[in-house]
Design a protein around this motif. Structure first.
Motif, mmCIF file in Angstrom:
data_model
loop_
_atom_site.group_PDB
_atom_site.id
_atom_site.type_symbol
_atom_site.label_atom_id
_atom_site.label_comp_id
_atom_site.label_asym_id
_atom_site.label_seq_id
_atom_site.Cartn_x
_atom_site.Cartn_y
_atom_site.Cartn_z
ATOM 1 N N PHE A 13 1.596 4.331 -37.038
ATOM 2 C CA PHE A 13 0.187 4.419 -36.669
ATOM 3 C C PHE A 13 0.059 5.273 -35.417
ATOM 4 N N ILE A 14 -1.004 6.065 -35.345
ATOM 5 C CA ILE A 14 -1.304 6.794 -34.124
ATOM 6 C C ILE A 14 -2.591 6.198 -33.559
ATOM 7 N N LEU A 15 -2.491 5.661 -32.354
ATOM 8 C CA LEU A 15 -3.626 5.076 -31.653
ATOM 9 C C LEU A 15 -4.077 6.094 -30.608
ATOM 10 N N SER A 16 -5.234 6.701 -30.828
ATOM 11 C CA SER A 16 -5.733 7.735 -29.922
ATOM 12 C C SER A 16 -6.753 7.137 -28.957
ATOM 13 N N LEU A 17 -6.490 7.320 -27.676
ATOM 14 C CA LEU A 17 -7.366 6.794 -26.627
ATOM 15 C C LEU A 17 -7.999 7.955 -25.876
ATOM 16 N N SER A 18 -9.314 7.914 -25.707
ATOM 17 C CA SER A 18 -9.943 8.950 -24.893
ATOM 18 C C SER A 18 -10.977 8.314 -23.974
ATOM 19 N N GLY A 19 -11.039 8.861 -22.746
ATOM 20 C CA GLY A 19 -11.961 8.324 -21.754
ATOM 21 C C GLY A 19 -11.246 7.467 -20.737
ATOM 22 N N GLU A 20 -11.856 6.322 -20.425
ATOM 23 C CA GLU A 20 -11.325 5.444 -19.386
ATOM 24 C C GLU A 20 -11.175 4.027 -19.909
ATOM 25 N N ILE A 21 -10.055 3.391 -19.524
ATOM 26 C CA ILE A 21 -9.850 1.979 -19.868
ATOM 27 C C ILE A 21 -9.974 1.183 -18.579
ATOM 28 N N ASP A 22 -10.929 0.261 -18.560
ATOM 29 C CA ASP A 22 -11.103 -0.592 -17.375
ATOM 30 C C ASP A 22 -11.345 -2.032 -17.836
ATOM 31 N N ALA A 23 -11.676 -2.889 -16.894
ATOM 32 C CA ALA A 23 -11.834 -4.315 -17.211
ATOM 33 C C ALA A 23 -12.930 -4.548 -18.247
ATOM 34 N N SER A 24 -13.973 -3.717 -18.248
ATOM 35 C CA SER A 24 -15.108 -3.943 -19.146
ATOM 36 C C SER A 24 -14.790 -3.595 -20.599
ATOM 37 N N ASN A 25 -13.824 -2.700 -20.834
ATOM 38 C CA ASN A 25 -13.554 -2.311 -22.217
ATOM 39 C C ASN A 25 -12.105 -2.527 -22.654
ATOM 40 N N SER A 26 -11.295 -3.146 -21.798
ATOM 41 C CA SER A 26 -9.900 -3.384 -22.184
ATOM 42 C C SER A 26 -9.816 -4.311 -23.394
ATOM 43 N N VAL A 27 -10.855 -5.138 -23.610
ATOM 44 C CA VAL A 27 -10.872 -6.010 -24.798
ATOM 45 C C VAL A 27 -10.922 -5.171 -26.079
ATOM 46 N N ASP A 28 -11.534 -3.986 -26.011
ATOM 47 C CA ASP A 28 -11.596 -3.103 -27.181
ATOM 48 C C ASP A 28 -10.204 -2.582 -27.526
ATOM 49 N N LEU A 29 -9.424 -2.253 -26.489
ATOM 50 C CA LEU A 29 -8.042 -1.820 -26.696
ATOM 51 C C LEU A 29 -7.243 -2.961 -27.316
ATOM 52 N N ASP A 30 -7.438 -4.154 -26.796
ATOM 53 C CA ASP A 30 -6.749 -5.335 -27.315
ATOM 54 C C ASP A 30 -7.080 -5.532 -28.794
ATOM 55 N N ALA A 31 -8.347 -5.404 -29.140
ATOM 56 C CA ALA A 31 -8.780 -5.594 -30.530
ATOM 57 C C ALA A 31 -8.169 -4.527 -31.448
ATOM 58 N N ALA A 32 -8.080 -3.293 -30.959
ATOM 59 C CA ALA A 32 -7.510 -2.206 -31.757
ATOM 60 C C ALA A 32 -6.022 -2.450 -32.025
ATOM 61 N N ILE A 33 -5.287 -2.867 -30.991
ATOM 62 C CA ILE A 33 -3.858 -3.155 -31.167
ATOM 63 C C ILE A 33 -3.689 -4.322 -32.145
ATOM 64 N N GLN A 34 -4.523 -5.341 -31.985
ATOM 65 C CA GLN A 34 -4.452 -6.511 -32.871
ATOM 66 C C GLN A 34 -4.690 -6.092 -34.325
ATOM 67 N N GLU A 35 -5.656 -5.205 -34.539
ATOM 68 C CA GLU A 35 -5.968 -4.751 -35.889
ATOM 69 C C GLU A 35 -4.793 -3.974 -36.499
ATOM 70 N N ILE A 36 -4.163 -3.125 -35.690
ATOM 71 C CA ILE A 36 -2.999 -2.365 -36.164
ATOM 72 C C ILE A 36 -1.865 -3.327 -36.543
ATOM 73 N N LEU A 37 -1.652 -4.343 -35.711
ATOM 74 C CA LEU A 37 -0.588 -5.316 -35.997
ATOM 75 C C LEU A 37 -0.879 -6.088 -37.284
ATOM 76 N N GLU A 38 -2.167 -6.407 -37.507
ATOM 77 C CA GLU A 38 -2.547 -7.126 -38.721
ATOM 78 C C GLU A 38 -2.294 -6.283 -39.962
ATOM 79 N N GLN A 39 -2.284 -4.957 -39.787
ATOM 80 C CA GLN A 39 -2.002 -4.064 -40.912
ATOM 81 C C GLN A 39 -0.496 -3.851 -41.102
#
Length: 112
Positions: A13-39
């Motif tokens: 899998f290629i997980l492409s990140l663009s922009g900034e990761i901070d406390a307000s959106n780190s949950v989105d990164l967590d959800a994306a990794i979780q989804e990849i693992l579920e696959q």
């Protein structure tokens, strides 16, 4: 603002990140990794070429998965980080725990 995309290419899998990761959106990164693992991902390449900033909360997301990756023999390699973002990984010692490569080609070569 953070934009997350992931695609499956061959056996990884290629997980492409663009922009900034901070406390307000780190949950989105967590959800994306979780989804990849579920696959059923066993190999994850993180494309950091468009990542402009990562906070400790963002780094914490990667750290929170390290044990699970090790237990399940999941390989993760980050590539293409801007120098200022790469420095954050180095300062916190994460470059010792997560493989970081300069290019996608290097990351693919490093993938066993």
């Amino acid at each position: 603002m953070l934009k997350i995309e992931f695609t499956k290419v061959n056996d990884h899998f290629i997980l492409s990140l663009s922009g900034e990761i901070d406390a307000s959106n780190s949950v989105d990164l967590d959800a994306a990794i979780q989804e990849i693992l579920e696959q059923g991902a066993k190999k994850i390449l993180v494309d950091g070429t468009q990542l402009e900033y990562i906070s400790s909360a963002g780094l914490g997301v990667f750290m929170s998965y390290l044990e699970e990756f090790q237990e399940k023999e999941i390989q993760i390699i980050i590539f293409g980080l801007l120098e200022k973002v790469h420095q954050v990984f180095i300062i916190l010692g994460l470059d010792k725990l997560i493989s970081i490569k300069n290019t996608q080609e290097e990351a693919l070569e490093a993938m066993a």
